[in-house]
Design an enzyme around this catalytic site. Structure first.
Site, PDB file in Angstrom:
ATOM      1  N   SER A 195       0.849  -1.184   0.000  1.00  0.00           N
ATOM      2  CA  SER A 195       0.000   0.000   0.000  1.00  0.00           C
ATOM      3  C   SER A 195       0.884   1.233   0.000  1.00  0.00           C
ATOM      4  O   SER A 195       1.881   1.288   0.728  1.00  0.00           O
ATOM      5  CB  SER A 195      -0.906   0.002   1.234  1.00  0.00           C
ATOM      6  OG  SER A 195      -1.722   1.163   1.262  1.00  0.00           O
ATOM      7  N   HIS A 209      -2.581   6.948  -4.748  1.00  0.00           N
ATOM      8  CA  HIS A 209      -2.714   5.866  -3.781  1.00  0.00           C
ATOM      9  C   HIS A 209      -2.845   4.568  -4.554  1.00  0.00           C
ATOM     10  O   HIS A 209      -3.517   4.511  -5.586  1.00  0.00           O
ATOM     11  CB  HIS A 209      -3.958   6.048  -2.906  1.00  0.00           C
ATOM     12  CG  HIS A 209      -4.451   4.763  -2.296  1.00  0.00           C
ATOM     13  ND1 HIS A 209      -5.517   4.044  -2.823  1.00  0.00           N
ATOM     14  CD2 HIS A 209      -4.009   4.058  -1.230  1.00  0.00           C
ATOM     15  CE1 HIS A 209      -5.715   2.971  -2.093  1.00  0.00           C
ATOM     16  NE2 HIS A 209      -4.823   2.949  -1.128  1.00  0.00           N
TER      17      HIS A 209
END
Length: 413
Positions: A195, A209
């Site tokens: 992530s 992201h």
């Protein structure tokens, strides 16, 4: 392989060409799209040729979480393949960002800045990732890489986690609400994922992201597994060429596996990254999916690999393009306000954040690394009519079909 890359590049020209006729986009967009597509296609070819990740210990940001001997003994296990994939993606992305920081410093140096005495010059400050490898008692751990106060990136976090244990009740309830048929009260689980959230210093550079993960749960019926993840873009000022490049790169990563994926996962992304109390999306979208367990495990893994490998060509060209753009106090304040919206979504709605916070012995510093270094909330803020800020808000309230896919469907019907 060369033919496939060439074909994919001309496919890109077809999409961009159609869009250009409608929006009169400049010719430079063709070159960027072809280059990005070529990189993605080549990476996809490589992953197909190898099929299994190769351990690259010297290239990772730290040693794997699982002992190397165990990884070597279980090369065919999907848990091993996923851990090696996320280790590689983390390292490649961190080094790509560090390269931009190095270049930014070099561009500011002059001959007078160097000390060439005795053929040796002084080293200069560098913005590098701090690497924090951590473990948890219940099982597994992670590697958190964070860069702060750089010239290009105000804060950049790239985290991997490889954890196992027993699912907490809140996580079980969440999974059952999504349709998972989990029978036992205590459920052993394994989760591995990468992530990243990148908050640039220049308001003209968007935030990105991405998250790609693999999950296993064991109950009395055996092991259930699935993949999830996505990549999304959050600009502070809308640049339609950037959005087109970003979505086009993701579409080609999807198309190599299923032509329906991009449209489905693009809508899923628009719906997921929605802030209900604001009535707006977090950004201009991308792709998002969860509970992917078809057509088979290896095919699903290959798709996730393609998506993860598409991150650098989808984002780094936008950093290069805008990192030196001019901006002032007004643009900076707007950037801080939009970051406040980012924080609101992550803390109130994001499912991954909630799962992490409910996991026993959770590493809160790593879970919350997605939050920006600086953000702002202003009471009853209003944008000026017909401003660049209002232009962005209109897109956030009504997501756009960037690649004109629905228009093409209607015209072909």
């Amino acid at each position: 392989m060369s033919f496939n890359i060439l074909f994919r590049s001309f496919q890109t020209l077809s999409y961009v060409g159609t869009y250009k006729k409608i929006k009169n986009r400049p010719l430079r967009l063709y070159c960027a799209a072809v280059l990005g597509t070529g990189i993605v296609a080549y990476n996809q070819y490589q992953s197909k040729a190898k099929m299994k990740e190769i351990m690259q210990l010297k290239n990772y940001m730290a040693n794997p979480i699982t002992p190397v001997e165990q990884l070597e003994q279980n090369k065919d296990d999907m848990k091993t393949q996923m851990e090696l994939l996320i280790m590689r993606i983390q390292a490649e992305f961190c080094r790509a960002l560090e390269k931009e920081e190095d270049k930014a410093w070099e561009d500011e140096k002059s001959v007078e800045d160097y000390d060439f005495d005795n053929d040796v010059y002084m080293t200069w400050p560098e913005a590098k990732f701090t690497v924090d490898r951590w473990t948890r008692k219940e099982g597994g751990g992670g590697i958190t890489c964070v860069l702060q106060d750089g010239r290009v990136f105000e804060k950049a976090g790239v985290n991997i986690s490889v954890v196992s244990g027993k699912l907490p009740p809140a996580a079980i309830q969440q999974m059952r609400s999504r349709g998972k048929n989990l029978q036992n009260a205590e459920l052993p689980f394994f989760a591995a994922g990468v992530s990243a959230v990148i908050h640039p210093r220049n308001p003209m550079v968007p935030t990105i992201h991405f998250n790609y993960r693999y999950f296993e749960v064991q109950d009395k019926n055996g092991v259930q597994w699935w993949f999830g993840g996505g990549t999304d873009l959050t600009p502070y000022y809308l640049n339609e060429d950037d959005a087109l490049h970003f979505h086009l790169t993701l579409k080609h990563a999807c198309d190599d596996h299923d032509s329906s994926y991009y449209a489905r996962f693009k809508k899923w992304c628009d719906d997921y990254f929605y802030i209900p109390h604001r009535g707006e999306r977090r950004g201009v979208g991308g792709i998002f999916f969860d509970d992917l367990d078809t057509p088979n495990q290896q095919a699903a893994f290959a798709f996730v690999t393609s998506c993860a490998e598409a991150v650098i060509p989808s984002y780094v060209p936008l950093v290069k393009k805008h990192k030196d753009d001019a901006y002032g106090y007004h643009e900076r304040q707007w950037q801080l306000l939009r970051r406040g919206r980012y924080v609101e979504f992550n803390l109130i709605y994001d499912r991954g954040t909630k799962f992490g916070l409910h996991t026993p012995e959770a590493r809160y510093e790593s879970i919350l690394m997605s939050l920006p270094l600086n953000a702002k909330w202003e009471y009853m803020h209003q944008v000026q009519p017909n401003s660049e800020e209002e232009k962005l808000l209109k897109i956030l309230k009504e997501p756009k079909d960037w690649l004109q896919i629905e228009d093409k469907k209607r015209s072909n019907a």
